[in-house]
Design a protein around this motif. Structure first.
Motif, mmCIF file in Angstrom:
data_model
loop_
_atom_site.group_PDB
_atom_site.id
_atom_site.type_symbol
_atom_site.label_atom_id
_atom_site.label_comp_id
_atom_site.label_asym_id
_atom_site.label_seq_id
_atom_site.Cartn_x
_atom_site.Cartn_y
_atom_site.Cartn_z
ATOM 1 N N ASP A 25 0.843 -1.193 0.000
ATOM 2 C CA ASP A 25 0.000 0.000 0.000
ATOM 3 C C ASP A 25 0.878 1.243 0.000
ATOM 4 O O ASP A 25 1.672 1.467 0.920
ATOM 5 N N GLY A 26 0.755 2.057 -1.032
ATOM 6 C CA GLY A 26 1.565 3.252 -1.179
ATOM 7 C C GLY A 26 2.854 3.032 -1.941
ATOM 8 O O GLY A 26 3.453 3.983 -2.432
ATOM 9 N N VAL A 27 3.311 1.771 -2.029
ATOM 10 C CA VAL A 27 4.600 1.453 -2.674
ATOM 11 C C VAL A 27 5.653 2.457 -2.192
ATOM 12 O O VAL A 27 6.267 3.186 -2.962
ATOM 13 N N PRO A 56 -9.294 -6.837 -2.465
ATOM 14 C CA PRO A 56 -9.042 -5.622 -1.683
ATOM 15 C C PRO A 56 -7.980 -5.842 -0.625
ATOM 16 O O PRO A 56 -7.503 -6.959 -0.432
ATOM 17 N N HIS A 57 -7.653 -4.750 0.079
ATOM 18 C CA HIS A 57 -6.722 -4.842 1.199
ATOM 19 C C HIS A 57 -7.292 -5.830 2.217
ATOM 20 O O HIS A 57 -8.488 -5.797 2.525
ATOM 21 N N ASP A 66 -13.156 -0.812 10.684
ATOM 22 C CA ASP A 66 -12.082 0.134 10.979
ATOM 23 C C ASP A 66 -10.867 -0.064 10.084
ATOM 24 O O ASP A 66 -9.742 0.239 10.472
ATOM 25 N N ALA A 67 -11.097 -0.568 8.876
ATOM 26 C CA ALA A 67 -9.992 -0.744 7.931
ATOM 27 C C ALA A 67 -9.435 0.619 7.536
ATOM 28 O O ALA A 67 -10.195 1.562 7.303
ATOM 29 N N PRO A 68 -8.118 0.762 7.466
ATOM 30 C CA PRO A 68 -7.543 2.050 7.074
ATOM 31 C C PRO A 68 -7.844 2.370 5.615
ATOM 32 O O PRO A 68 -8.000 1.463 4.782
ATOM 33 N N GLU A 69 -7.937 3.665 5.335
ATOM 34 C CA GLU A 69 -8.102 4.083 3.943
ATOM 35 C C GLU A 69 -6.823 3.746 3.190
ATOM 36 O O GLU A 69 -5.720 4.006 3.670
ATOM 37 N N GLU A 70 -6.968 3.141 2.032
ATOM 38 C CA GLU A 70 -5.780 2.747 1.276
ATOM 39 C C GLU A 70 -5.082 3.981 0.706
ATOM 40 O O GLU A 70 -5.722 4.867 0.133
ATOM 41 N N LEU A 71 -3.773 4.031 0.869
ATOM 42 C CA LEU A 71 -3.003 5.165 0.378
ATOM 43 C C LEU A 71 -3.095 5.295 -1.130
ATOM 44 O O LEU A 71 -3.146 6.400 -1.674
ATOM 45 N N THR A 72 -3.137 4.155 -1.809
ATOM 46 C CA THR A 72 -3.061 4.141 -3.269
ATOM 47 C C THR A 72 -4.070 3.161 -3.831
ATOM 48 O O THR A 72 -4.161 2.024 -3.350
ATOM 49 N N LEU A 86 9.927 -4.764 -11.880
ATOM 50 C CA LEU A 86 9.305 -6.082 -11.826
ATOM 51 C C LEU A 86 8.882 -6.548 -13.217
ATOM 52 O O LEU A 86 8.503 -5.744 -14.073
ATOM 53 N N ASP A 87 8.910 -7.859 -13.407
ATOM 54 C CA ASP A 87 8.424 -8.421 -14.668
ATOM 55 C C ASP A 87 6.926 -8.688 -14.632
ATOM 56 O O ASP A 87 6.257 -8.637 -15.672
ATOM 57 N N ALA A 88 6.409 -8.983 -13.439
ATOM 58 C CA ALA A 88 4.989 -9.332 -13.350
ATOM 59 C C ALA A 88 4.492 -9.104 -11.938
ATOM 60 O O ALA A 88 5.253 -9.146 -10.958
ATOM 61 N N VAL A 89 3.175 -8.853 -11.835
ATOM 62 C CA VAL A 89 2.477 -8.773 -10.551
ATOM 63 C C VAL A 89 1.275 -9.709 -10.619
ATOM 64 O O VAL A 89 0.499 -9.667 -11.579
ATOM 65 N N LEU A 90 1.152 -10.555 -9.608
ATOM 66 C CA LEU A 90 -0.022 -11.408 -9.465
ATOM 67 C C LEU A 90 -0.952 -10.753 -8.456
ATOM 68 O O LEU A 90 -0.601 -10.602 -7.280
ATOM 69 N N VAL A 91 -2.134 -10.331 -8.917
ATOM 70 C CA VAL A 91 -3.131 -9.711 -8.047
ATOM 71 C C VAL A 91 -4.111 -10.798 -7.611
ATOM 72 O O VAL A 91 -4.826 -11.368 -8.443
ATOM 73 N N VAL A 92 -4.121 -11.089 -6.335
ATOM 74 C CA VAL A 92 -4.989 -12.126 -5.788
ATOM 75 C C VAL A 92 -6.217 -11.471 -5.168
ATOM 76 O O VAL A 92 -6.087 -10.549 -4.347
ATOM 77 N N HIS A 93 -7.391 -11.930 -5.557
ATOM 78 C CA HIS A 93 -8.629 -11.431 -4.953
ATOM 79 C C HIS A 93 -8.715 -11.972 -3.538
ATOM 80 O O HIS A 93 -8.810 -13.188 -3.318
ATOM 81 N N TYR A 94 -8.670 -11.062 -2.566
ATOM 82 C CA TYR A 94 -8.589 -11.470 -1.169
ATOM 83 C C TYR A 94 -9.980 -11.699 -0.609
ATOM 84 O O TYR A 94 -10.833 -10.805 -0.626
ATOM 85 N N THR A 95 -10.206 -12.896 -0.104
ATOM 86 C CA THR A 95 -11.491 -13.285 0.483
ATOM 87 C C THR A 95 -11.232 -14.031 1.788
ATOM 88 O O THR A 95 -10.105 -14.440 2.090
ATOM 89 N N ALA A 96 -12.300 -14.268 2.541
ATOM 90 C CA ALA A 96 -12.169 -15.033 3.771
ATOM 91 C C ALA A 96 -11.723 -16.459 3.475
ATOM 92 O O ALA A 96 -10.929 -17.046 4.224
ATOM 93 N N ASP A 97 -12.199 -17.031 2.367
ATOM 94 C CA ASP A 97 -11.781 -18.390 1.998
ATOM 95 C C ASP A 97 -10.289 -18.429 1.688
ATOM 96 O O ASP A 97 -9.577 -19.358 2.097
#
Length: 333
Positions: A25-27, A56-57, A66-72, A86-97
């Protein structure tokens, strides 16, 4: 840089990689130190340099109240990650599972089977897997069993400070309106991104037309006040224009809605409605104030424009013409 949204988009021909995991967050400058290590190790090994991040975060899943507001926002985060090499970024959908996986299952599925790492780069305080039960010791043990090395990167600490670069520090500075200090932590100016929407047009009537950011704009909102900064057109790809930026509720007009609005210095000819813009915050000029009428407000706005020009190192524009304004009456755009 390639962006893979989920495991299904990871190419089958990925054979070796050097991987790190984080929210990024914010890099900020601490993140950049870790990512520089990832890129260097990848080049040494002839492998892909890959970062795994989450959307999401995780805080929005585990403690949404009370999750913080994401900087970016995600779009800007990916653009900033691309700048690191970087050559690649894997974005994972974050869930409870997803969060409920045990550490070994997570490492096997998301790292070993998908990305084939030769090195996994982590920080000393890394936590992963259900209940955050995985730590650097867990990762080292799994690396020994599954065939990858683990590099533990020390915290990046600025000179003459005992505090590491961190998203927490960045949020504290943002909440205080110290965007100049925030820029030191981030290694760049803090930014917001969003569409320009119609407001009450009081700024135009006062001689200081503003671009009002959509309340859904991405990027954390700094403390109320007036800032010097920049407005970038065309989603950040167009002209970079000097601006005075107001954050707050317009208390002189008894406003209730918190707004971010940017006045491009000396310009009344811009038609920005509907355009995606980026707003960058360079320095806070003053806190939000309530004025006893329009005339003292206009006088202060003239001073704000001059102060913003000085702070940004650009020529001060000639004063703009104003018209009479009834503070209680919204003016059409």
């Amino acid at each position: 840089m390639q962006v893979w949204h989920g495991l299904g988009q990871v190419p089958s021909d990925v054979t070796t990689s050097v991987v790190t995991i984080g929210n990024f967050d914010g890099v900020h400058r601490g993140h950049r130190g870790v990512l520089a290590h990832v890129v260097a190790r990848a080049r040494e090994n002839g492998a892909l340099a890959v970062a795994m991040t989450f959307d999401p975060h995780p805080a929005r899943v585990h403690r949404p109240q009370d999750a913080p507001e994401e900087l970016t926002g995600l779009e800007d985060k990916l653009a900033l990650l691309a700048e690191t090499g970087l050559d690649a970024v894997l974005v994972v959908h974050y869930t409870a599972d997803f969060a409920g996986q045990d550490p070994e299952h997570f490492v096997r599925r998301y790292l070993v089977d998908a990305l084939h790492p030769v090195v996994v780069v982590i920080g000393r305080d890394v936590r992963f897997g259900a209940g955050n039960t995985g730590d650097r010791g867990t990762m080292a043990a799994l690396g020994g069993a599954l065939g990858f090395d683990v590099d533990v990167v020390e915290d990046v600490v600025p000179d003459a400070s005992e505090r590491r670069w961190s998203s927490t520090w960045a949020r504290e500075l943002l909440a205080a309106g110290d965007v100049a200090g925030l820029a030191l932590v981030l290694g760049r100016l803090h930014r917001m991104r969003g569409a320009v929407v119609h407001g009450e047009a009081r700024g135009r009537a006062l001689g200081f037309p503003t671009a009002n950011l959509d309340p859904a704009a991405s990027g954390a909102v700094p403390a109320d006040g007036v800032y010097a900064g920049w407005l970038l057109r065309d989603g950040g790809r167009g002209d970079r224009l000097p601006a005075a930026i107001s954050v707050g509720t317009n208390p002189t007009f008894d406003g209730l809605v918190r707004q971010v609005e940017a006045h491009v210095l000396g310009r009344t000819d811009l038609d920005l409605y509907g355009e995606e813009v980026v707003v960058e915050f360079a320095v806070r000029l003053r806190p939000t104030l309530r004025f006893d009428g329009v005339d003292p407000l206009v006088e202060q706005m003239r001073e704000d424009v001059a102060d913003a020009a000085r702070a940004l190192g650009v020529p001060a524009p000639a004063p703009l013409a104003t018209v009479d304004v009834d503070p209680g009456t919204p003016h059409p755009s």
